[in-house]
Structures are given as structure tokens and as C-alpha cells.
Design an enzyme around this catalytic site. Structure first.
Site, PDB file in Angstrom:
ATOM      1  N   ASP A  32       0.875  -1.164   0.000  1.00 44.99           N
ATOM      2  CA  ASP A  32       0.000   0.000   0.000  1.00 44.99           C
ATOM      3  C   ASP A  32       0.918   1.221   0.000  1.00 44.99           C
ATOM      4  O   ASP A  32       2.038   1.144   0.510  1.00 44.99           O
ATOM      5  CB  ASP A  32      -0.883  -0.021   1.249  1.00 44.99           C
ATOM      6  CG  ASP A  32      -1.738   1.226   1.362  1.00 44.99           C
ATOM      7  OD1 ASP A  32      -2.453   1.526   0.414  1.00 44.99           O
ATOM      8  OD2 ASP A  32      -1.649   1.896   2.404  1.00 44.99           O
TER       9      ASP A  32
ATOM     10  N   ASP B  61      -0.935  -0.530   6.340  1.00 42.86           N
ATOM     11  CA  ASP B  61      -1.068  -0.048   7.722  1.00 42.86           C
ATOM     12  C   ASP B  61      -2.482   0.421   8.065  1.00 42.86           C
ATOM     13  O   ASP B  61      -2.799   0.620   9.230  1.00 42.86           O
ATOM     14  CB  ASP B  61      -0.101   1.106   7.980  1.00 42.86           C
ATOM     15  CG  ASP B  61      -0.549   2.387   7.281  1.00 42.86           C
ATOM     16  OD1 ASP B  61      -1.037   2.300   6.148  1.00 42.86           O
ATOM     17  OD2 ASP B  61      -0.399   3.464   7.882  1.00 42.86           O
TER      18      ASP B  61
ATOM     19  N   ASP C 155      -6.851  -1.773   4.789  1.00 43.78           N
ATOM     20  CA  ASP C 155      -5.921  -2.777   4.267  1.00 43.78           C
ATOM     21  C   ASP C 155      -6.183  -4.166   4.835  1.00 43.78           C
ATOM     22  O   ASP C 155      -5.630  -5.153   4.355  1.00 43.78           O
ATOM     23  CB  ASP C 155      -4.464  -2.394   4.590  1.00 43.78           C
ATOM     24  CG  ASP C 155      -4.025  -1.143   3.854  1.00 43.78           C
ATOM     25  OD1 ASP C 155      -4.495  -0.937   2.724  1.00 43.78           O
ATOM     26  OD2 ASP C 155      -3.232  -0.368   4.415  1.00 43.78           O
TER      27      ASP C 155
END
Length: 620
Positions: free
Chosen positions: A324, A517, A521
């Protein structure tokens, strides 16, 4: 060395001294004067009972409970058989050296657990709560969210929170492996388990103890050993069938040849006892899990929590690394860099954006409010509605305002001017009228470029970045750090779909890892072969869903964990091949009468000690 190990060492020393005295007496011919075999048996039984009474007890107890076939049974049967054929010194020697191997194993297991067990010391014993000017020590479990606690210099921070007063250096080594203390000042977040180094801090608690960082770490540590790797499960199944098979083989070896050939019972029973000693599976049963535990311990020492040996094994096979962007590769510290109104003043556009984002906790919203830097009158705001993956619809001063990305503008049918500036672009419209754009830039985390390079060096074939940000901003970050593939402007559901596509492209034993994080996610972390969460400031949902947690958010440590996992697997495979190879060779020699009891002891205890020594290399 603990008390149990010291007692075992004392028994070994006593039995060894008695055994040496008996061997000396045997070689000088003094024992030959004893004509009674029963008396000889009783003399040798003394050191045998001193060193082996617990093995005999465990074997008898397991037989009574229906759990017959284990190493205690094999050792008891082999040594009692040796006594039966009057090989007294060999029987004592087998039990003595077996216990030496057990002591060494106990010490090795304790040492390998130490790095993980050290984490248990991070659990705080109390929290200081101020009451009528006095500090009262209370159990961290009893402290509510919003309570202000006082953490004095040298004390461990008991709960997660935000610094309200004071400034200090925080030692995070126990959690993150980071040796350099971090500065904490008013407004900074601090996490439980760290040590307050210099000044007194007043901290407003943001999480109850059961939801705190330290509580979650302890839970992960306690559950790590329950999730076994495929190799461990294989060895467990192997030992379950292996022990009964070799026991039956030893019985057949003791009975069939004398019956078929006629006589020679003592010789064949001795061979069967040697066969049993050789076949004890200690080296496999202990060294394989010990190797994995050593690998998990080595990872914990650098501030990485691996939730089980199955995940450590999976990391060794990782070939695709998916990230990400925000908060993982970039700092998530957004700053407003451009304000581009279509009509009117930039200050008015920024004020409307700050009001619209007034209730949001998204980093972009925070950066807009920070740039406005004035007190917001939220009475002017009504009917705020977040449109997932698009932006916000809100009423400000009775006027409908849209704040979001290009998807929001298209969804609402608003004609807008596309901005090409590098960074995240926030588009604004008053009703159907386009009002302008605000550009926000994020900065890449320190060491990310080095992390990507290190991952390529350890054999990760492809590094991929997924983000909900626009393509221009994503491409700029990817080019800066060396990412191979970029997928931008994704909704949370799109990220899961994209990861599934990447998983479908994997072949053989290749594994895909995803690092993130945020709370959005969590579904992707769960779907990937290996989920890696940022543990320092990552969301609870992400940490819960992940298989590996980076306690200091340093993505450079992913390559280190890959190295640790591959070294661990290499050591485990070496132990399996070495133990099986030596045992197979000596078993064949023993069956044909070409190996004596001393060689059998080496095939059992010697192989175990060497395998354990090899497994301990995983700690480094």
C-alpha cells in the site's frame, strides 16, 4: 540455567562419577570377583536409577495413559533390554548420555526462547493516576480511555496515548529493536511497553489495556508456537508412525532370527536394544521446531513479530511484494502545496475545504485543517456524508459542497479542470459548479528505496504498489523508489481484486506478500499469502489481520526477515537430512551386528546434540 536444569546437572554429575568408578573397577578386574549376577545388576542399577528414574516413570505413566510409543518408551525398553542381556555398563551409558542430550536440549530451547521471552518483560505492572495532587499506582486494566496518567523517568509506559504535557526520550528497543531513543513531546503518540527515558510525561490514554499495543504483542507471542510450519507438521506425523514401526522392527529382530536360525537369543536381543537406541527420533522431534523457534526469536530481536512458524516458512518462498502507498511507503504526512481556485480567493477555498473535512480523521483531511490553521466553527456544517473511495458530500452555510477525487466529480456530473500537479489532488465543487483544486504532497519514508533494492537482492522478483491516489502521484513515487508495477485510483475492494489477480499469476511454491497499515488494508492483508502490517502506528484491524508485524514500520526489515526465514529453512532441512541419514546408516549396521551400543549412543544423543547446535544458528 534454571533450577530444573541445575538438578538435572547434579544427577548427571553423580551418575557420571559412579559410572566412571564402576568402569575403573571393571577394567582393573575387581568386579570379576563378584560372582553373583544379581549383585552386579544391583551395583549398576544405582547410577542407572539416579540418572534414569524420571525416564522410567514417564514411560510407565504414558503406557498407563495409552500413549505408548515415544522416546521415553524407547529408552526404557532399550536399557532394560541391555540389563537383560547383562550389558550393564552399556545400559547405564545409554541413559547417562541420553540425559546429557536432554539437558543440552533444554538449555538450547531456553536460549532460543529468550529473545521472545524478553518481550514478556514489556508488560507494565502499574499506571500512575493523579488524585488530589497525589500519584496513585493502579492496575493498567483499571484505567479508562481519556484518563491522564503520569509516566516518570525510567518507568515503562503502561498504556497507549497522546502526550499532554512534558518532553522526553522514549526507549522503544524492546518493541522495535531500534537502539536510538525517540523524542516525545506534546501532541505525539506514545505506545505501551516503551520506557520513558528522561523527563516526566503526562499522557492521555487513547486505548484500554486489552486493546493496547503491549497487550496485542503479548497475545501474538503466546500464540506464535501454536501455528506450525508444514515441515513441523510433517515431522510430527512422521514421529507418530516412525516410533511404533521401529519398535515392532526391534521386536521382530529379537525374535525371528533366533527362532529361524535356532538359538543366539542374547546376541539378537542385544542387537534389538541397539536398534531401539539408534531409532529414537529426538534429533528430529526437537531440532526442527527449535530451528523455527530460533528464527522467530531472531526476527523478534530486530523488532519484527512473526505470528507462527508457518508464516516464517511462507516468507522464505515470497517472490512478489505488494505495498500500500500511504503510511507504508510514504510517511502519510500530507502538506498542502498548491491552492488553485477557479473563482474567488484561495483562502476561501481552503476554509471551505477545512470545514468540510472537519470531522474526518483521514491524513488528507488533517493536512487541510493544518494548512488552514484557524479555529473551525463546525456549527456552519451540516449533513456531512462520506462517499467511500470518492470523497465527502456536505452542507456548509446552507450550500451543498463536494470535496474529493476525480471519481466524485464524475459521479456527480460536475465539469472540472483536471490538475496535473504532482501529489494528491482534492477537487471541490459548490453544487454543480467546479470551485477549484487543492494539491497535497506526501513524502517517501526514509530507507524505502534501499528496502526495495534489498528485497530484489534476496530474490523478490516483483515489487508492486497499490493506492487509491491518482496515477500521476503514484507514478512519481514509484519512479522515485524503484517499484515495478503501479495500480492507482483503487477503491478498497479494487485492492483485493488486484491482489487476487496477482495471486492467480503465481506458479508453484511462489508466495505473495502484502504490506499495509490502514484499516482498509485488513481485507487485503487477509487475502495475501503473507500479510505484513505496520505495527507502530498501524491500525488495530491491520495488525490483527496480518501474519507479520513490523513494530517500527521500517520496511527495510522485510528483506531481513526473508533472509532469516531462508536461513531457518536451510538449517531445518540440514537437520532432517543429517538425522535421517545417520540413523538409517547405523540402523542397518546395528541390524547386521556391525554397530555396538556406543555407536548407537552417538546415532541418538550425538546426532541430537549436533542438530540442536545447528538449529541454534538460526538465532544469529
Amino acid at each position: 540455567m534454571n533450577q530444573k536444569q541445575r538438578r538435572m546437572l547434579q544427577r548427571i554429575v553423580i551418575a557420571f562419577v559412579l559410572f566412571v568408578l564402576l568402569l575403573a573397577a571393571e577394567h582393573t578386574g575387581r568386579l570379576e570377583r563378584i560372582r553373583s549376577e544379581w549383585l552386579l545388576l544391583l551395583i549398576y542399577a544405582v547410577p542407572y536409577i539416579v540418572i534414569g528414574y524420571d525416564i522410567l516413570y514417564k514411560a510407565a505413566r504414558n503406557i498407563r495413559n495409552g500413549q505408548v510409543f515415544d522416546e521415553n518408551f524407547l529408552m526404557a525398553l532399550a536399557t532394560i533390554g541391555a540389563f537383560g542381556v547383562q550389558e550393564y555398563s552399556e545400559a547405564v551409558a545409554v541413559m547417562l548420555f541420553y540425559q546429557v542430550g536432554e539437558l543440552f536440549q533444554s538449555y538450547a530451547v531456553g536460549k532460543s526462547r529468550q529473545s521472545i521471552a524478553d518481550l514478556m518483560d514489556i508488560c507494565p505492572e502499574y499506571a500512575n493516576v493523579e488524585n488530589d495532587g497525589q500519584l496513585i499506582q493502579v492496575d493498567p486494566d483499571e484505567v479508562d480511555i481519556g484518563t491522564v496518567i503520569v509516566v516518570k523517568a525510567g518507568e515503562r509506559i503502561p498504556l497507549d496515548g497522546v502526550v499532554m504535557d512534558g518532553e522526553s526520550l522514549i526507549d522503544t528497543a524492546a518493541l522495535t529493536g531500534e537502539s536510538v531513543p525517540r523524542k516525545a513531546a506534546v501532541g505525539d503518540e506514545v505506545i505501551s511497553g516503551c520506557v520513558n527515558g528522561s523527563g516526566t510525561l503526562k499522557v492521555r490514554v487513547t486505548k484500554e489495556f486489552e486493546d493496547s499495543t503491549v497487550a496485542k504483542i503479548l497475545e501474538l507471542v503466546e500464540n506464535a508456537s501454536s501455528k506450525k510450519a508444514k515441515m513441523e507438521n510433517f515431522i510430527s506425523r512422521f514421529a507418530r508412525y516412525y516410533t511404533p514401526v521401529v519398535t515392532i522392527g526391534a521386536v521382530l529382530l529379537a525374535l525371528l532370527p533366533p527362532i529361524v536360525l535356532g538359538g543366539g537369543w542374547g546376541d539378537w536381543i542385544q542387537r534389538a536394544c541397539i536398534f531401539l537406541v539408534i531409532s529414537c527420533p529426538c534429533a528430529l522431534v526437537i531440532s526442527v521446531p527449535l530451528g523455527f523457534f530460533g528464527g522467530i526469536g531472531a526476527a523478534s530481536r530486530i523488532g519484527v513479530l512473526v505470528k507462527g512458524s508457518n508464516y516464517l516458512e511462507a516468507v522464505a518462498e515470497m517472490t512478489t511484494m505488494v505495498f500500500d502507498k500511504t503510511g507504508t511507503l510514504t510517511k502519510g504526512e500530507f502538506k498542502v502545496t498548491e491552492i488553485l481556485p477557479v473563482n474567488g480567493e484561495a483562502s476561501e477555498l481552503l476554509e471551505m475545504a477545512a470545514l468540510g473535512e472537519g470531522y474526518s480523521n483521514h491524513p488528507i483531511a488533517g493536512s487541510i485543517r493544518e494548512a488552514y490553521a484557524k479555529e473551525l466553527d463546525m456549527n456552519r456544517v451540516a449533513d456531512a456524508e462520506e462517499i467511500a473511495g470518492h470523497g465527502i458530500r456536505v452542507m456548509i452555510d446552507g450550500r451543498l459542497v463536494f470535496i474529493g477525487n476525480e471519481k466524485l466529480m464524475k459521479q456527480q456530473g460536475i465539469s472540472y479542470e483536471r490538475c496535473r500537479s504532482a501529489g494528491t489532488v482534492v477537487y471541490m465543487a459548490y453544487g454543480k459548479d467546479f470551485a477549484g483544486t487543492i494539491v497535497i504532497a506526501d513524502t517517501v519514508k526514509e530507507g524505502v528505496k534501499e528496502a526495495i533494492r534489498s528485497m530484489k537482492a534476496v530474490g523478490v522478483k516483483k515489487c508492486v504498489m497499490l493506492t487509491g491516489d491518482r496515477k500521476e502521484a503514484a507514478d512519481q513515487v514509484a519512479a522515485q523508489i524503484g517499484i515495478d508495477e503501479v495500480y492507482a485510483e483503487l477503491l478498497p475492494g479494487d485492492k483485493v481484486e488486484r491482489v487476487e489477480q496477482l495471486l492467480a499469476a503465481q506458479t508453484g511454491k511462489e508466495k505473495l506478500a502484502f504490506a499495509g497499515d490502514g484499516i482498509n488494508d485488513a481485507p487485503v492483508l487477509t487475502r495475501a499469502d503473507i500479510g505484513i502490517a505496520m505495527g507502530s502506528m498501524g491500525s488495530d484491524a491491520a495488525i490483527e489481520a496480518a501474519d507479520v508485524v513490523l513494530m517500527d514500520d521500517d520496511v527495510r526489515k522485510i528483506a531481513l526477515v526473508v533472509r532469516i526465514s531462508r536461513k531457518t529453512l536451510r538449517i531445518v532441512k540440514q537437520n532432517i537430512l543429517f538425522a535421517l541419514g545417520v540413523k538409517a546408516l547405523v540402523l542397518i549396521l546395528g541390524a547386521f551386528g556391525m554397530a555396538n551400543m556406543w555407536e548407537a549412543v552417538f546415532a541418538d544423543v550425538g546426532v541430537s546434540v549436533l542438530a540442536i547446535l545447528n538449529a541454534m544458528r538460526a538465532l544469529r
